[in-house]
Design a protein around this motif. Sequence first.
Motif, PDB file in Angstrom:
ATOM      1  N   ALA A   1      -7.606  -5.368  -8.499  1.00 44.24           N
ATOM      2  CA  ALA A   1      -8.114  -4.983  -9.816  1.00 44.24           C
ATOM      3  C   ALA A   1      -9.223  -3.942  -9.731  1.00 44.24           C
ATOM      4  O   ALA A   1      -9.705  -3.453 -10.756  1.00 44.24           O
ATOM      5  N   SER A   2      -9.619  -3.580  -8.518  1.00 38.48           N
ATOM      6  CA  SER A   2     -10.744  -2.659  -8.333  1.00 38.48           C
ATOM      7  C   SER A   2     -10.323  -1.198  -8.424  1.00 38.48           C
ATOM      8  O   SER A   2      -9.143  -0.861  -8.272  1.00 38.48           O
ATOM      9  N   ASP A   3     -11.313  -0.339  -8.673  1.00 38.13           N
ATOM     10  CA  ASP A   3     -11.050   1.102  -8.687  1.00 38.13           C
ATOM     11  C   ASP A   3     -10.621   1.589  -7.311  1.00 38.13           C
ATOM     12  O   ASP A   3      -9.839   2.539  -7.194  1.00 38.13           O
ATOM     13  N   GLU A   4     -11.142   0.950  -6.254  1.00 42.12           N
ATOM     14  CA  GLU A   4     -10.801   1.347  -4.884  1.00 42.12           C
ATOM     15  C   GLU A   4      -9.308   1.269  -4.626  1.00 42.12           C
ATOM     16  O   GLU A   4      -8.722   2.133  -3.979  1.00 42.12           O
ATOM     17  N   ALA A   5      -8.663   0.222  -5.158  1.00 36.91           N
ATOM     18  CA  ALA A   5      -7.230   0.020  -4.902  1.00 36.91           C
ATOM     19  C   ALA A   5      -6.388   1.143  -5.498  1.00 36.91           C
ATOM     20  O   ALA A   5      -5.273   1.410  -5.027  1.00 36.91           O
ATOM     21  N   LYS A   6      -6.925   1.817  -6.511  1.00 38.13           N
ATOM     22  CA  LYS A   6      -6.194   2.928  -7.127  1.00 38.13           C
ATOM     23  C   LYS A   6      -6.030   4.091  -6.161  1.00 38.13           C
ATOM     24  O   LYS A   6      -5.138   4.929  -6.330  1.00 38.13           O
ATOM     25  N   GLU A   7      -6.907   4.145  -5.145  1.00 36.33           N
ATOM     26  CA  GLU A   7      -6.869   5.234  -4.170  1.00 36.33           C
ATOM     27  C   GLU A   7      -5.988   4.902  -2.954  1.00 36.33           C
ATOM     28  O   GLU A   7      -5.748   5.767  -2.121  1.00 36.33           O
ATOM     29  N   TRP A   8      -5.540   3.660  -2.861  1.00 40.58           N
ATOM     30  CA  TRP A   8      -4.766   3.261  -1.692  1.00 40.58           C
ATOM     31  C   TRP A   8      -3.396   3.943  -1.691  1.00 40.58           C
ATOM     32  O   TRP A   8      -2.704   3.966  -2.728  1.00 40.58           O
ATOM     33  N   PRO A   9      -2.987   4.510  -0.553  1.00 44.35           N
ATOM     34  CA  PRO A   9      -1.654   5.112  -0.469  1.00 44.35           C
ATOM     35  C   PRO A   9      -0.571   4.085  -0.794  1.00 44.35           C
ATOM     36  O   PRO A   9      -0.615   2.948  -0.314  1.00 44.35           O
ATOM     37  N   LYS A  10       0.363   4.473  -1.594  1.00 43.86           N
ATOM     38  CA  LYS A  10       1.413   3.560  -2.043  1.00 43.86           C
ATOM     39  C   LYS A  10       2.229   3.034  -0.853  1.00 43.86           C
ATOM     40  O   LYS A  10       2.669   3.799  -0.011  1.00 43.86           O
ATOM     41  N   GLY A  11       2.380   1.732  -0.797  1.00 46.46           N
ATOM     42  CA  GLY A  11       3.193   1.107   0.247  1.00 46.46           C
ATOM     43  C   GLY A  11       2.467   0.860   1.548  1.00 46.46           C
ATOM     44  O   GLY A  11       3.013   0.212   2.458  1.00 46.46           O
ATOM     45  N   LEU A  12       1.223   1.348   1.678  1.00 46.80           N
ATOM     46  CA  LEU A  12       0.512   1.224   2.962  1.00 46.80           C
ATOM     47  C   LEU A  12       0.176  -0.237   3.281  1.00 46.80           C
ATOM     48  O   LEU A  12       0.279  -0.670   4.425  1.00 46.80           O
ATOM     49  N   LEU A  13      -0.232  -0.982   2.248  1.00 47.07           N
ATOM     50  CA  LEU A  13      -0.579  -2.378   2.471  1.00 47.07           C
ATOM     51  C   LEU A  13       0.606  -3.143   3.070  1.00 47.07           C
ATOM     52  O   LEU A  13       0.443  -3.911   4.024  1.00 47.07           O
ATOM     53  N   GLU A  14       1.780  -2.901   2.533  1.00 43.74           N
ATOM     54  CA  GLU A  14       2.972  -3.581   3.030  1.00 43.74           C
ATOM     55  C   GLU A  14       3.304  -3.142   4.461  1.00 43.74           C
ATOM     56  O   GLU A  14       3.735  -3.968   5.282  1.00 43.74           O
ATOM     57  N   LYS A  15       3.079  -1.874   4.764  1.00 44.21           N
ATOM     58  CA  LYS A  15       3.355  -1.371   6.117  1.00 44.21           C
ATOM     59  C   LYS A  15       2.409  -1.992   7.140  1.00 44.21           C
ATOM     60  O   LYS A  15       2.818  -2.322   8.248  1.00 44.21           O
ATOM     61  N   ILE A  16       1.148  -2.131   6.750  1.00 48.49           N
ATOM     62  CA  ILE A  16       0.176  -2.754   7.655  1.00 48.49           C
ATOM     63  C   ILE A  16       0.535  -4.224   7.887  1.00 48.49           C
ATOM     64  O   ILE A  16       0.486  -4.737   9.007  1.00 48.49           O
ATOM     65  N   ASN A  17       0.916  -4.913   6.797  1.00 52.09           N
ATOM     66  CA  ASN A  17       1.301  -6.306   6.918  1.00 52.09           C
ATOM     67  C   ASN A  17       2.508  -6.487   7.829  1.00 52.09           C
ATOM     68  O   ASN A  17       2.650  -7.510   8.508  1.00 52.09           O
TER      69      ASN A  17
END
Length: 330
Positions: free
Chosen positions: A311-327
Motif C-alpha cells: 500500500a506504500s508509495d515505494e511499491a509503486k516504483e517496484w519493477p513489475k514482476g520482480l517480487l515474484e522473480k526474487i521469490n
Amino acid sequence: MKFSRRAALSAGAALAASTAIPLSFRAMAQTKPTLRFAAVFSDKDIRADMVRMLAKDVANDFTVEPYLNASLFKQGTELVALQRDNLEMGNIAPQDFSKQMPAWSILTSAYLFRDADHLSHFWSSELGAQFKKQAEEQMKVKILGPTFFGTRQVGLKPKKKIHTPADLSGVKLRMPPGDAWQLLGRSLGANPTPMAYAETYTGLQTGAIDGQDNPLPNVQNMKFYEVMSQIVLTSHLVGYDLLTMNLKAWNAMGAKQKSFQSAVDKAIKWSADEHLKREAELAEGFKKQGLEVYAPDVNAFRAHAQKVYLASDEAKEWPKGLLEKINALK
C-alpha cells in the motif's frame, strides 16, 4: 685543478646515475594504492575481521585502511562520499541506495529474502547483475557483493509481551534514518524513531526509545542486551549491506580487478558463515543473561508487513514482476 675537474666529472656521472636509476625503478617503487574503507560497525564485529581478511589477501597490491564506528563518515553519508570521490570503499545499506533510486526499495522490504543463501543467490544471479549495472551507470559506484550480518529481530526494554504487530503499537522502535527504514518500522506495527546506530545504547538506557531492531550479533557487539529485557524473534529482515567501491578506484585496478573480486568473495563468504554460527549460539546465551527470548506470531507479522508495503508509495516504483522473480530464486 686536474683533481678537482676529475672529481667534478665523477660527481656529474654519479648525479646522472642517481637520476637515471630511480626512473628505471620508479614503477616498482610506487606506493600501493590506498583504499579507505568506511563503516558504522565496531572493530569487534565479524565484518571487521572480514575487512582485515580482505586487507591481508590484497596486501601485495593495495593498502586497505578500515575506518570503523562511523569514524570517517556519519551513517548514511558514505554513499555520497563514494560518489564524490571522497572515499574508496564503504559498507552501504541498500536503504541508502533506495534514497537515490526508489525502485531499489524492494530490496529493503520486510520478509523479501528467506535467508543468507537466498540473498547470496540473488546478488550472483542475472537479476542481481542488473542491479549492479544500474548502480554503475546511474550512481557511478561498483557493488562488490552483499555483506550479510544476520536476521533482524526486535529487542525491547519494556517487558510487554509481543504476539502480533498490534502489540507494538506506540512502541518507539529505533530505526536508522531514512524513509525506507521508517517504512520497515511501520510495517512491524511500531512507531519508528530515527536514531544513529552509535546512539542506540544510550537511547535505550535513557528511555528515548523503547527498542531497536538488529541481528543478534549486533546486539552482542554493541551490548544492547545490557539495556533490554527481551528479544522478539520476528525474523523480519535478512540484514545485509553492500560492499561498494568508488567506480574510479575500481576502474584504476585494471587487470587486478579479478583477483581483488576473488578476495572480496572469499571474505564475504567467510563473514556470512561466521554470522550464521554466531546467531545459532546467541539466542541461548541471551536467555542465560536474563533476557526473555521468544518467537511471536511470525505469520501475522509477515501478512501485516506485506500489506503495509504493497500500500506504500515505494511499491509503486517496484519493477513489475520482480517480487515474484526474487521469490522464485532457489
